[in-house]
Enzyme design. Structure first.
Site, PDB file in Angstrom:
ATOM      1  N   ARG A  19       0.852  -1.190   0.000  1.00 49.91           N
ATOM      2  CA  ARG A  19       0.000   0.000   0.000  1.00 49.91           C
ATOM      3  C   ARG A  19       0.886   1.238   0.000  1.00 49.91           C
ATOM      4  NH1 ARG A  19      -3.627  -2.521  -1.551  1.00 49.91           N
ATOM      5  NH2 ARG A  19      -5.650  -2.893  -0.602  1.00 49.91           N
ATOM      6  N   HIS A  45      -1.367   0.802  -9.520  1.00 55.27           N
ATOM      7  CA  HIS A  45      -2.024  -0.107  -8.560  1.00 55.27           C
ATOM      8  C   HIS A  45      -2.686  -1.273  -9.317  1.00 55.27           C
ATOM      9  CE1 HIS A  45      -4.091  -0.432  -4.386  1.00 55.27           C
ATOM     10  NE2 HIS A  45      -4.086  -1.617  -4.974  1.00 55.27           N
TER      11      HIS A  45
HETATM   12  P1  NDP Z   1      -1.574 -11.417   4.509  1.00 55.48           P
HETATM   13  O1  NDP Z   1      -2.442 -10.916   5.604  1.00 55.48           O
HETATM   14  O2  NDP Z   1      -1.670 -12.840   4.107  1.00 55.48           O
HETATM   15  O3  NDP Z   1      -0.034 -11.128   4.869  1.00 55.48           O
HETATM   16  C1  NDP Z   1       0.397  -9.959   5.484  1.00 55.48           C
HETATM   17  C2  NDP Z   1       1.831 -10.167   5.957  1.00 55.48           C
HETATM   18  O4  NDP Z   1       2.302  -8.936   6.518  1.00 55.48           O
HETATM   19  C3  NDP Z   1       1.956 -11.227   7.043  1.00 55.48           C
HETATM   20  O5  NDP Z   1       3.139 -11.960   6.868  1.00 55.48           O
HETATM   21  C4  NDP Z   1       2.037 -10.391   8.318  1.00 55.48           C
HETATM   22  O6  NDP Z   1       2.717 -11.002   9.386  1.00 55.48           O
HETATM   23  C5  NDP Z   1       2.825  -9.207   7.816  1.00 55.48           C
HETATM   24  N1  NDP Z   1       2.645  -8.059   8.703  1.00 55.48           N
HETATM   25  C6  NDP Z   1       1.524  -7.376   9.003  1.00 55.48           C
HETATM   26  N2  NDP Z   1       1.769  -6.398   9.890  1.00 55.48           N
HETATM   27  C7  NDP Z   1       3.087  -6.470  10.164  1.00 55.48           C
HETATM   28  C8  NDP Z   1       3.940  -5.746  11.023  1.00 55.48           C
HETATM   29  N3  NDP Z   1       3.493  -4.741  11.810  1.00 55.48           N
HETATM   30  N4  NDP Z   1       5.245  -6.092  11.066  1.00 55.48           N
HETATM   31  C9  NDP Z   1       5.702  -7.115  10.315  1.00 55.48           C
HETATM   32  N5  NDP Z   1       4.943  -7.856   9.473  1.00 55.48           N
HETATM   33  C10 NDP Z   1       3.648  -7.525   9.407  1.00 55.48           C
HETATM   34  O7  NDP Z   1      -1.836 -10.458   3.281  1.00 55.48           O
HETATM   35  P2  NDP Z   1      -1.609 -10.764   1.718  1.00 55.48           P
HETATM   36  O8  NDP Z   1      -0.262 -11.334   1.537  1.00 55.48           O
HETATM   37  O9  NDP Z   1      -2.784 -11.490   1.170  1.00 55.48           O
HETATM   38  O10 NDP Z   1      -1.691  -9.278   1.131  1.00 55.48           O
HETATM   39  C11 NDP Z   1      -0.773  -8.327   1.609  1.00 55.48           C
HETATM   40  C12 NDP Z   1      -1.143  -6.923   1.114  1.00 55.48           C
HETATM   41  O11 NDP Z   1      -0.895  -6.808  -0.280  1.00 55.48           O
HETATM   42  C13 NDP Z   1      -2.611  -6.524   1.254  1.00 55.48           C
HETATM   43  O12 NDP Z   1      -2.907  -6.085   2.563  1.00 55.48           O
HETATM   44  C14 NDP Z   1      -2.727  -5.385   0.261  1.00 55.48           C
HETATM   45  O13 NDP Z   1      -2.419  -4.161   0.903  1.00 55.48           O
HETATM   46  C15 NDP Z   1      -1.630  -5.697  -0.761  1.00 55.48           C
HETATM   47  N6  NDP Z   1      -2.194  -6.032  -2.074  1.00 55.48           N
HETATM   48  C16 NDP Z   1      -1.916  -5.184  -3.118  1.00 55.48           C
HETATM   49  C17 NDP Z   1      -2.382  -5.459  -4.376  1.00 55.48           C
HETATM   50  C18 NDP Z   1      -1.983  -4.603  -5.537  1.00 55.48           C
HETATM   51  O14 NDP Z   1      -2.543  -4.760  -6.624  1.00 55.48           O
HETATM   52  N7  NDP Z   1      -1.012  -3.719  -5.386  1.00 55.48           N
HETATM   53  C19 NDP Z   1      -3.237  -6.631  -4.641  1.00 55.48           C
HETATM   54  C20 NDP Z   1      -3.424  -7.474  -3.494  1.00 55.48           C
HETATM   55  C21 NDP Z   1      -2.917  -7.176  -2.252  1.00 55.48           C
HETATM   56  P3  NDP Z   1       2.171 -12.368  10.046  1.00 55.48           P
HETATM   57  O15 NDP Z   1       2.429 -13.437   8.999  1.00 55.48           O
HETATM   58  O16 NDP Z   1       2.999 -12.545  11.235  1.00 55.48           O
HETATM   59  O17 NDP Z   1       0.700 -12.164  10.309  1.00 55.48           O
HETATM   60  C1  OXD Z   2      -6.057  -5.586  -2.957  1.00 50.71           C
HETATM   61  C2  OXD Z   2      -5.769  -4.598  -3.974  1.00 50.71           C
HETATM   62  O1  OXD Z   2      -5.885  -5.289  -1.783  1.00 50.71           O
HETATM   63  O2  OXD Z   2      -6.306  -4.733  -5.086  1.00 50.71           O
HETATM   64  O3  OXD Z   2      -6.467  -6.703  -3.317  1.00 50.71           O
HETATM   65  O4  OXD Z   2      -5.001  -3.676  -3.757  1.00 50.71           O
END
Ligand code: NDP
Ligand code: OXD
Length: 315
Positions: A230, A278
């Site tokens: 993000r 994005h």
């Molecule tokens: P998940 O919830 O599966 O994974 C999030 C990861 O981030 C986990 O490993 C989590 O740790 C880690 N995390 C969260 N907070 C912290 C912190 N404070 N410190 C360290 N690590 C942290 O999410 P996804 O992988 O499914 O998606 C991740 C993000 O990708 C989404 O939230 C979205 O913002 C973005 N996204 C962007 C898209 C785009 O088109 N640009 C499309 C899809 C997603 P833990 O494993 O310990 O919980």
């Molecule tokens: C998502 C995105 O969070 O599209 O899936 O950014």
């Protein structure tokens, strides 16, 4: 019982996809909500603040995105289960984006594009893949799948998450106590963190300065930052300053502090920055339709919803 689609420019396409999957379902598109007492499900993307609170019989909120910061920013968000979108096609698209950009920078493609513009035929060697350390910031659905896809190329892999993970072939670090060591061992930082109060603004100059500089490979002139998480995670002025100071070699940014990225942003024309709108991973109407109907059917059958958001963690 009705489903209300709120906030997405693609609401019509989502409605068609849901109807194709469940022809009997009453699907409405906000603001044409009809009798609001009928609405039990909402499919939302950046819903206007306060709208969800006005739905008295709402039971479940489905997020169009994997990230849910667009919902949690609403101070009036009702205390209901939130299902985030997790889908193999979405994950695959994200993996494709991250592998593409890791390889792009490992092969110094920003420099070759610049040379092409100048019509210059100039050989510049790249580091071997096994010499490059890729640090995956976020080891959730996206980060772990990307680690698995990068592994066969031979990159050295590191990962960082909130809680400790064990992933074969990945040196895993966790929490604030593991962050500096993770950064110091990373040449290419690929971020898929969610935006939460803890992660907002964390990609700043201080953090970028902690990326591997000692031991930097002569053929990879500096660290690289890739952000597909993000935009709120990053401080764009700091990224530009780090690029211009040579602390950062290049960046690929799919997400921005303000979207669409304002025309005035210097990121658009920086020779070492790749900007994408994005679109790292697109949620297609067909898969959103299937996913939403599956959640509704599960809920109606008394089965657990999938991929529930933990509101206290913020993701
Ligand atoms: P998940 O919830 O599966 O994974 C999030 C990861 O981030 C986990 O490993 C989590 O740790 C880690 N995390 C969260 N907070 C912290 C912190 N404070 N410190 C360290 N690590 C942290 O999410 P996804 O992988 O499914 O998606 C991740 C993000 O990708 C989404 O939230 C979205 O913002 C973005 N996204 C962007 C898209 C785009 O088109 N640009 C499309 C899809 C997603 P833990 O494993 O310990 O919980
Ligand atoms: C998502 C995105 O969070 O599209 O899936 O950014």
């Amino acid at each position: 019982m009705a489903l209300l689609i709120i906030g997405s420019k693609r609401a019509d396409a989502f409605a068609d996809a849901v109807r194709a999957e469940a022809p009997d379902l009453d699907v409405r598109i906000w603001p044409e909500a009809g009798r609001i007492e009928d609405i039990r499900y909402a499919l939302a993307w950046h819903p206007p603040t306060g709208v969800l609170k006005t739905l008295p019989n709402l039971e479940v909120i489905v997020s169009v995105g994997a990230g849910v910061d667009h919902l949690l920013k609403d101070p009036d968000l009702p205390d209901l289960p939130i299902v985030r979108y997790v889908d193999p096609d979405l994950t695959n698209r994200m993996v494709g984006y991250l592998v593409l950009h890791v390889l792009f920078h490992q092969r110094r493609m920003c420099e070759f594009l610049e040379l092409q513009r100048q019509r210059k035929w100039e050989f510049r060697g790249e580091p071997a893949m096994h010499e490059v350390r890729v640090g995956l910031m976020g080891l959730g659905v996206m980060g772990e799948a990307t680690a698995k896809a990068l592994k066969p190329f031979g990159f050295q892999l590191l990962g960082w998450s909130r809680t400790q993970k064990t992933i074969e072939g990945v040196r895993c670090f966790a929490g604030q106590e593991g962050l500096d060591e993770f950064l110091a061992g990373t040449d290419i930082l690929a971020c898929t963190l969610p935006l939460t109060p803890e992660t907002r603004g964390m990609i700043n100059r201080d953090l970028l300065r902690k990326l591997s500089r000692h031991g930097r490979h002569p053929r990879l002139p500096g660290p690289v930052f890739i952000n597909a998480g993000r935009g709120g995670l990053q401080v764009e002025a700091d990224i530009l300053a780090a690029l211009d100071a040579g602390e950062l070699y290049a960046a690929s940014l799919d997400v921005f502090e303000t979207e669409p990225l304002p025309e005035t942003s210097p990121l658009w024309t920086h020779p070492r920055v790749i900007v994408t709108p994005h679109n790292a991973a697109e949620s297609t109407p067909e898969s959103i339709g299937r996913y939403t109907v599956r959640q509704i059917r599960r809920h109606e059958a008394g089965e657990p919803l999938e991929n529930l958001v933990d509101r206290t963690r913020g993701y």
